[in-house]
Each structure stands twice: as structure tokens, then as C-alpha cells.
Design a protein around this motif. Structure first.
Motif, mmCIF file in Angstrom:
data_model
loop_
_atom_site.group_PDB
_atom_site.id
_atom_site.type_symbol
_atom_site.label_atom_id
_atom_site.label_comp_id
_atom_site.label_asym_id
_atom_site.label_seq_id
_atom_site.Cartn_x
_atom_site.Cartn_y
_atom_site.Cartn_z
ATOM 1 N N SER A 5 0.831 -1.215 0.000
ATOM 2 C CA SER A 5 0.000 0.000 0.000
ATOM 3 C C SER A 5 0.856 1.251 0.000
ATOM 4 N N GLU A 6 1.889 1.244 0.840
ATOM 5 C CA GLU A 6 2.806 2.397 0.911
ATOM 6 C C GLU A 6 3.414 2.692 -0.460
ATOM 7 N N LEU A 7 3.897 1.662 -1.129
ATOM 8 C CA LEU A 7 4.507 1.854 -2.443
ATOM 9 C C LEU A 7 3.479 2.305 -3.476
ATOM 10 N N ARG A 8 2.314 1.685 -3.469
ATOM 11 C CA ARG A 8 1.279 2.015 -4.450
ATOM 12 C C ARG A 8 0.829 3.471 -4.308
ATOM 13 N N GLU A 9 0.681 3.922 -3.075
ATOM 14 C CA GLU A 9 0.115 5.241 -2.819
ATOM 15 C C GLU A 9 1.139 6.371 -2.811
ATOM 16 N N ASN A 10 2.400 6.070 -2.482
ATOM 17 C CA ASN A 10 3.359 7.152 -2.237
ATOM 18 C C ASN A 10 4.625 7.092 -3.059
ATOM 19 N N THR A 11 4.713 6.164 -4.005
ATOM 20 C CA THR A 11 5.979 5.975 -4.700
ATOM 21 C C THR A 11 5.800 6.052 -6.210
ATOM 22 N N ASP A 12 6.627 6.865 -6.855
ATOM 23 C CA ASP A 12 6.585 6.984 -8.314
ATOM 24 C C ASP A 12 7.468 5.950 -8.993
ATOM 25 N N LEU A 13 8.563 5.562 -8.320
ATOM 26 C CA LEU A 13 9.514 4.648 -8.935
ATOM 27 C C LEU A 13 10.383 4.016 -7.849
ATOM 28 N N VAL A 14 10.593 2.710 -7.958
ATOM 29 C CA VAL A 14 11.479 1.987 -7.045
ATOM 30 C C VAL A 14 12.674 1.487 -7.843
ATOM 31 N N PHE A 15 13.862 1.682 -7.299
ATOM 32 C CA PHE A 15 15.076 1.103 -7.857
ATOM 33 C C PHE A 15 15.475 -0.065 -6.960
ATOM 34 N N VAL A 16 15.700 -1.227 -7.553
ATOM 35 C CA VAL A 16 16.296 -2.333 -6.808
ATOM 36 C C VAL A 16 17.637 -2.616 -7.453
ATOM 37 N N LYS A 17 18.617 -2.938 -6.616
ATOM 38 C CA LYS A 17 19.971 -3.101 -7.115
ATOM 39 C C LYS A 17 20.501 -4.473 -6.716
ATOM 40 N N PHE B 152 5.692 -9.555 -16.587
ATOM 41 C CA PHE B 152 5.919 -10.426 -15.435
ATOM 42 C C PHE B 152 5.770 -9.656 -14.126
ATOM 43 N N LEU B 153 6.254 -8.420 -14.097
ATOM 44 C CA LEU B 153 6.242 -7.647 -12.862
ATOM 45 C C LEU B 153 4.966 -6.833 -12.674
ATOM 46 N N SER B 154 3.895 -7.217 -13.355
ATOM 47 C CA SER B 154 2.632 -6.500 -13.188
ATOM 48 C C SER B 154 2.120 -6.605 -11.749
ATOM 49 N N TYR B 155 2.607 -7.567 -10.977
ATOM 50 C CA TYR B 155 2.201 -7.706 -9.574
ATOM 51 C C TYR B 155 2.796 -6.619 -8.689
ATOM 52 N N PHE B 156 3.895 -5.985 -9.142
ATOM 53 C CA PHE B 156 4.589 -5.012 -8.302
ATOM 54 C C PHE B 156 3.714 -3.757 -8.187
ATOM 55 N N PRO B 157 3.608 -3.155 -7.001
ATOM 56 C CA PRO B 157 2.633 -2.084 -6.784
ATOM 57 C C PRO B 157 2.952 -0.731 -7.415
ATOM 58 N N CYS B 158 4.140 -0.568 -7.975
ATOM 59 C CA CYS B 158 4.504 0.694 -8.620
ATOM 60 C C CYS B 158 5.587 0.395 -9.657
ATOM 61 N N PRO B 159 5.922 1.351 -10.501
ATOM 62 C CA PRO B 159 7.002 1.111 -11.464
ATOM 63 C C PRO B 159 8.310 0.748 -10.756
ATOM 64 N N VAL B 160 9.065 -0.171 -11.369
ATOM 65 C CA VAL B 160 10.308 -0.647 -10.758
ATOM 66 C C VAL B 160 11.402 -0.731 -11.817
ATOM 67 N N VAL B 161 12.610 -0.359 -11.417
ATOM 68 C CA VAL B 161 13.805 -0.490 -12.242
ATOM 69 C C VAL B 161 14.755 -1.415 -11.501
ATOM 70 N N SER B 162 15.315 -2.377 -12.216
ATOM 71 C CA SER B 162 16.252 -3.307 -11.601
ATOM 72 C C SER B 162 17.626 -3.138 -12.246
ATOM 73 N N LEU B 163 18.633 -2.887 -11.433
ATOM 74 C CA LEU B 163 20.017 -2.748 -11.887
ATOM 75 C C LEU B 163 20.790 -3.937 -11.344
ATOM 76 N N ARG B 164 21.476 -4.655 -12.246
ATOM 77 C CA ARG B 164 22.186 -5.837 -11.757
ATOM 78 C C ARG B 164 23.345 -6.215 -12.654
ATOM 79 N N THR B 165 24.269 -6.939 -12.058
ATOM 80 C CA THR B 165 25.296 -7.676 -12.778
ATOM 81 C C THR B 165 24.835 -9.123 -12.763
#
Length: 116
Positions: free
Chosen positions: A41-53, A76-89
Motif C-alpha cells: 500500500s505504501e509503495l502504491r500510494e506514495n511511490t513513483d519509482l522503485v530502484f532495486v539493485k 511479469f512484474l505487473s504484480y509489483f505495486p509501482c514502477p520498478v527499475v532493476s540494476l544488476r550484474t
């Protein structure tokens, strides 16, 4: 350049345009779709973008499932409550979001292309 970046980030933090948080769930072994309702709920209501690293966070997004490499990331990530960017090696042989046939082409170049 680094000093300017640091100053810009500091201004974003001061103006509450960038909020850095800690959350116990992120360090758990649970996949991202098992996220607690309150955090969702917090992410859906208050977050424009999440970065995961990192590879671990990417694997949490995918649940460590080996999926078709041309499966669209957003589908696949349609379950995530807000837009997400994943940075990885790449450290694990799982990946999605490639163009059709791209994984096969990369495999011709190097059999270990998806593992650093």
C-alpha cells in the motif's frame, strides 16, 4: 562531477523528492510478490519509482524462476505495486526482457554470457 551529483541528491532528499528507506522485507528470503500489505500500500500510494539493485533483488523479483528470456519485464512484474527499475550484474542464469532470439545469439558468442 561527483560533487555535483552528491549536491543534487542531497537537494532531492531535503525536498522529499527522493526518500531512502529501510524495510525488513527486502532482506528476507521471500519473493517480492509476498510483500506485506502495508508495504504494498505504501509503495502504491506514495511511490513513483522503485530502484532495486543487485542480482539477489532481481532474483527476488523473478522468484528465482527460470523464465523465457523474451518474457517482457513489465508483463511479469505487473504484480509489483509501482514502477520498478532493476540494476544488476548477472550472477545467475535467469533473465527476462530480452528481444526474441537475443539469448540464443548471445549464447553463440559465449556460453557463460549471463553469468559474470
Amino acid at each position: 562531477p561527483c560533487e555535483r551529483l552528491g549536491t543534487a541528491i542531497e537537494k532531492f532528499i531535503d525536498s522529499k523528492k527522493l526518500i531512502l528507506t529501510k524495510e525488513w522485507f527486502l532482506t528476507s528470503s521471500k519473493p517480492m510478490w509476498a510483500m506485506p500489505k502495508e508495504l504494498r500500500s505504501e509503495l502504491r500510494e506514495n511511490t513513483d519509482l522503485v530502484f532495486v539493485k543487485g542480482d539477489l533483488m532481481y532474483r527476488k523479483l523473478l522468484g528465482d524462476y527460470v523464465l523465457p528470456p523474451d518474457l517482457k519485464f513489465n508483463d511479469f512484474l505487473s504484480y509489483f505495486p509501482c514502477p520498478v527499475v532493476s540494476l544488476r550484474t548477472c550472477k545467475a542464469p535467469l533473465i527476462i526482457g530480452l528481444a526474441e532470439g537475443q539469448a540464443e545469439e548471445l549464447g553463440k558468442v559465449s556460453k557463460d554470457w549471463c553469468v559474470s
